[in-house]
Motif scaffolding. Structure first.
Motif, PDB file in Angstrom:
ATOM      1  N   VAL A  52       0.845  -1.216   0.000  1.00  0.00           N
ATOM      2  CA  VAL A  52       0.000   0.000   0.000  1.00  0.00           C
ATOM      3  C   VAL A  52       0.867   1.247   0.000  1.00  0.00           C
ATOM      4  O   VAL A  52       0.635   2.191  -0.766  1.00  0.00           O
ATOM      5  CB  VAL A  52      -0.958  -0.016   1.209  1.00  0.00           C
ATOM      6  N   HIS A  53       1.901   1.272   0.845  1.00  0.00           N
ATOM      7  CA  HIS A  53       2.765   2.457   0.932  1.00  0.00           C
ATOM      8  C   HIS A  53       3.574   2.655  -0.349  1.00  0.00           C
ATOM      9  O   HIS A  53       3.819   3.803  -0.754  1.00  0.00           O
ATOM     10  CB  HIS A  53       3.683   2.340   2.153  1.00  0.00           C
ATOM     11  N   ALA A  54       4.009   1.573  -0.958  1.00  0.00           N
ATOM     12  CA  ALA A  54       4.733   1.686  -2.221  1.00  0.00           C
ATOM     13  C   ALA A  54       3.832   2.284  -3.303  1.00  0.00           C
ATOM     14  O   ALA A  54       4.243   3.173  -4.067  1.00  0.00           O
ATOM     15  CB  ALA A  54       5.267   0.318  -2.647  1.00  0.00           C
ATOM     16  N   ALA A  55       2.579   1.777  -3.374  1.00  0.00           N
ATOM     17  CA  ALA A  55       1.633   2.317  -4.361  1.00  0.00           C
ATOM     18  C   ALA A  55       1.282   3.770  -4.035  1.00  0.00           C
ATOM     19  O   ALA A  55       1.150   4.620  -4.929  1.00  0.00           O
ATOM     20  CB  ALA A  55       0.373   1.454  -4.397  1.00  0.00           C
ATOM     21  N   TRP A  56       1.143   4.051  -2.745  1.00  0.00           N
ATOM     22  CA  TRP A  56       0.847   5.423  -2.291  1.00  0.00           C
ATOM     23  C   TRP A  56       1.966   6.371  -2.715  1.00  0.00           C
ATOM     24  O   TRP A  56       1.734   7.446  -3.281  1.00  0.00           O
ATOM     25  CB  TRP A  56       0.704   5.374  -0.770  1.00  0.00           C
ATOM     26  N   SER A  57       3.216   5.963  -2.468  1.00  0.00           N
ATOM     27  CA  SER A  57       4.378   6.781  -2.837  1.00  0.00           C
ATOM     28  C   SER A  57       4.456   6.970  -4.352  1.00  0.00           C
ATOM     29  O   SER A  57       4.705   8.083  -4.846  1.00  0.00           O
ATOM     30  CB  SER A  57       5.647   6.119  -2.316  1.00  0.00           C
ATOM     31  N   ALA A  58       4.229   5.895  -5.110  1.00  0.00           N
ATOM     32  CA  ALA A  58       4.284   5.986  -6.574  1.00  0.00           C
ATOM     33  C   ALA A  58       3.202   6.923  -7.100  1.00  0.00           C
ATOM     34  O   ALA A  58       3.422   7.674  -8.065  1.00  0.00           O
ATOM     35  CB  ALA A  58       4.138   4.596  -7.185  1.00  0.00           C
ATOM     36  N   SER A  59       2.033   6.906  -6.455  1.00  0.00           N
ATOM     37  CA  SER A  59       0.941   7.788  -6.886  1.00  0.00           C
ATOM     38  C   SER A  59       1.323   9.267  -6.682  1.00  0.00           C
ATOM     39  O   SER A  59       1.050  10.119  -7.539  1.00  0.00           O
ATOM     40  CB  SER A  59      -0.335   7.474  -6.098  1.00  0.00           C
ATOM     41  N   PHE A  60       1.996   9.558  -5.578  1.00  0.00           N
ATOM     42  CA  PHE A  60       2.406  10.943  -5.320  1.00  0.00           C
ATOM     43  C   PHE A  60       3.492  11.381  -6.304  1.00  0.00           C
ATOM     44  O   PHE A  60       3.513  12.532  -6.743  1.00  0.00           O
ATOM     45  CB  PHE A  60       2.893  11.087  -3.874  1.00  0.00           C
ATOM     46  N   VAL A  61       4.410  10.459  -6.634  1.00  0.00           N
ATOM     47  CA  VAL A  61       5.433  10.789  -7.641  1.00  0.00           C
ATOM     48  C   VAL A  61       4.772  11.097  -8.979  1.00  0.00           C
ATOM     49  O   VAL A  61       5.087  12.100  -9.643  1.00  0.00           O
ATOM     50  CB  VAL A  61       6.435   9.630  -7.780  1.00  0.00           C
ATOM     51  N   ALA A  62       3.839  10.245  -9.385  1.00  0.00           N
ATOM     52  CA  ALA A  62       3.150  10.465 -10.661  1.00  0.00           C
ATOM     53  C   ALA A  62       2.356  11.773 -10.637  1.00  0.00           C
ATOM     54  O   ALA A  62       2.348  12.536 -11.621  1.00  0.00           O
ATOM     55  CB  ALA A  62       2.222   9.291 -10.951  1.00  0.00           C
ATOM     56  N   LEU A  63       1.704  12.053  -9.502  1.00  0.00           N
ATOM     57  CA  LEU A  63       0.925  13.287  -9.405  1.00  0.00           C
ATOM     58  C   LEU A  63       1.830  14.518  -9.469  1.00  0.00           C
ATOM     59  O   LEU A  63       1.514  15.508 -10.141  1.00  0.00           O
ATOM     60  CB  LEU A  63       0.136  13.282  -8.098  1.00  0.00           C
ATOM     61  N   GLY A  64       2.986  14.454  -8.797  1.00  0.00           N
ATOM     62  CA  GLY A  64       3.919  15.583  -8.847  1.00  0.00           C
ATOM     63  C   GLY A  64       4.429  15.841 -10.242  1.00  0.00           C
ATOM     64  O   GLY A  64       4.504  16.998 -10.699  1.00  0.00           O
ATOM     65  N   LEU A  65       4.796  14.764 -10.964  1.00  0.00           N
ATOM     66  CA  LEU A  65       5.287  14.927 -12.340  1.00  0.00           C
ATOM     67  C   LEU A  65       4.176  15.423 -13.260  1.00  0.00           C
ATOM     68  O   LEU A  65       4.409  16.254 -14.153  1.00  0.00           O
ATOM     69  CB  LEU A  65       5.849  13.597 -12.844  1.00  0.00           C
TER      70      LEU A  65
END
Length: 443
Positions: A52-65
């Motif tokens: 969950v945390h890995a997916a959460w972190s990846a979602s924030f990276v994608a949102l920032g980019l």
């Protein structure tokens, strides 16, 4: 098509988007670290939590980019981040014990976090509060909480939601107050600049009015002053015409008459040149002058008024230093003083031959000048108000009341002083002290 950078609102500027991307990436790093260290909090490794945390972190990276690339409007990032965070938190809570999960208090923090990251806008905080309330109810339902326990959680969350909304509202009010203060400060500066412009314009108009008034005083004498050399030139031309008709004219006599005629023409030319320069409203680039030149020009200008009254004596010491004032302003000061002396002598009773003395001598600080007359003097009641604007003792139509006020203003701007007093032997004395000009030496 991208908008021009100058037309974008502040929340769409490149600098703002870079800041949002950096915040998203920092949050992503924190979430990934939290997922990797969850065993320290829970005492055991739960693969689902790490996922969950890995997916959460990846979602924030994608949102920032996506925000930095302008694929997602920056105004929506708060709501999207809140939705992602709530979904991830609900999964964490479900995998770690429901209401007893150590991640459960994190639900309460979501509106506060959104309010901190988007303090300038109300919508993301309200959306986060609504989504968090739904998540809270779902969590209570999954955990099999009683109605009383569910209501207790709802009331607790209501306080957090109120704090989040009120904090954002307070920030917006403070921001709006600062913007209003900045706007009022800019408007005040603009009004001040406009007031200064109007004041400068008023000063120029006042100086122009006084200059025209002085020209009016000189007008009557100018015709007489020009007429004398003109009549002289006309007479000499008639004489030359007669002499040239003689069989053997006297060449030396003709040369003498021609020279006198030339001097008469030069006198007319000098009068016209002085009047043109005196009446011209132009800024002086050189704020220094020779006292002797200014006295000569002022005497020539005032002579059209003074010649019929009496004698003007000039006593200017040789080799005086340059003074810190433009020649046009010094000439205007001296002409005003000479014409005032002429007006005083013209009304003196009993009538007396005028005697005006203009003197100048060097001092340690510069040059001291005096303009004295043998008129009736200045009444003691008038002396304290002599330099006040629009104060005059002359009858209507004879004076503007600006002459001496402008004289003192011109002298004060140059760092000098102008004072008036009565002479012990009778008449008035005006004392003008001017600082010496700084002479820039060529290297």
């Amino acid at each position: 098509m991208r908008k021009d950078a100058s037309s974008r609102p502040p929340y769409e500027s490149d600098e703002y988007l870079r800041l949002r991307r950096r915040n998203m990436l920092l949050c992503a790093g924190g979430l990934l670290l939290s997922g990797a260290s969850h065993q320290l909090t829970l005492g055991r490794v739960i693969p689902e939590v790490f996922a969950v945390h890995a997916a959460w972190s990846a979602s924030f990276v994608a949102l920032g980019l996506a925000v930095a690339a302008r694929w997602v409007p920056s105004r929506m990032t708060g709501a999207i981040a809140a939705l992602i965070s709530l979904s991830a938190l609900m999964l964490d809570i479900r995998f770690t014990g429901g209401l007893a999960s150590p991640f459960f208090p994190g639900l309460y923090a979501v509106p506060l976090i959104v309010a901190v990251f988007t303090p300038g806008r109300r919508e993301p905080t309200l959306v986060a509060c609504a989504l968090t309330l739904v998540s809270l109810l779902l969590t209570c339902w999954w955990s099999g909480a009683t109605l009383q326990a569910t209501l207790a959680q709802v009331f607790s969350f209501a306080f957090v939601a109120w704090v989040s909304a009120y904090g954002g509202r307070t920030f917006r009010r403070l921001r709006d107050a600062e913007r209003e203060a900045d706007r009022e400060r800019v408007e005040a500066l603009q009004r001040l600049a406009e007031s200064e412009r109007l004041r400068s314009q008023s000063e120029r108009n006042r100086a122009e009015m006084e200059r025209l008034a002085v020209m009016g005083k000189l007008a009557a004498g100018v015709a007489h002053e020009v007429n004398n050399p003109l009549a002289f030139v006309k007479s000499n031309l008639g004489f030359l015409e007669e002499e040239l008709g003689e069989p053997a004219p006297d060449v030396e006599e003709l040369r003498r008459v021609l020279e006198e005629t030339r001097q008469g023409v030069m006198r007319i030319q000098q009068i016209v040149a002085d009047l043109r320069r005196f009446s011209r409203d132009t800024a002086e680039s050189d704020e220094r002058c020779a006292v002797g030149d200014a006295v000569d020009e002022a005497q020539r200008l005032a002579s059209v008024r003074l010649r019929s009254l009496g004698e003007v004596m000039v006593d200017v010491a040789p080799n005086l230093p340059l003074v810190r004032i433009s020649q046009r302003h010094l000439v205007q000061v001296l002409v005003n003083l000479l014409l005032n002396a002429a007006d005083a002598l013209d009304t003196a009773e009993p009538r007396r031959p005028a005697r005006i003395v203009v003197s100048a001598a060097a001092t340690e600080a510069g040059v001291k000048m005096e303009v004295e007359d043998n008129g009736p003097g200045i009444p003691e009641s008038v002396l304290p108000r002599l330099f006040e604007p629009f104060f005059t003792t002359k009858p209507p139509g004879k004076g503007t009341g600006l002459g001496l006020a402008l004289c003192r203003e011109y002298v004060a701007r140059a760092g000098g002083t102008l004072a008036a007093e009565n002479r012990p032997e009778g008449g008035a004395r005006f004392t003008l002290c001017l600082p010496g000009a700084v002479v820039h030496r060529q290297r």
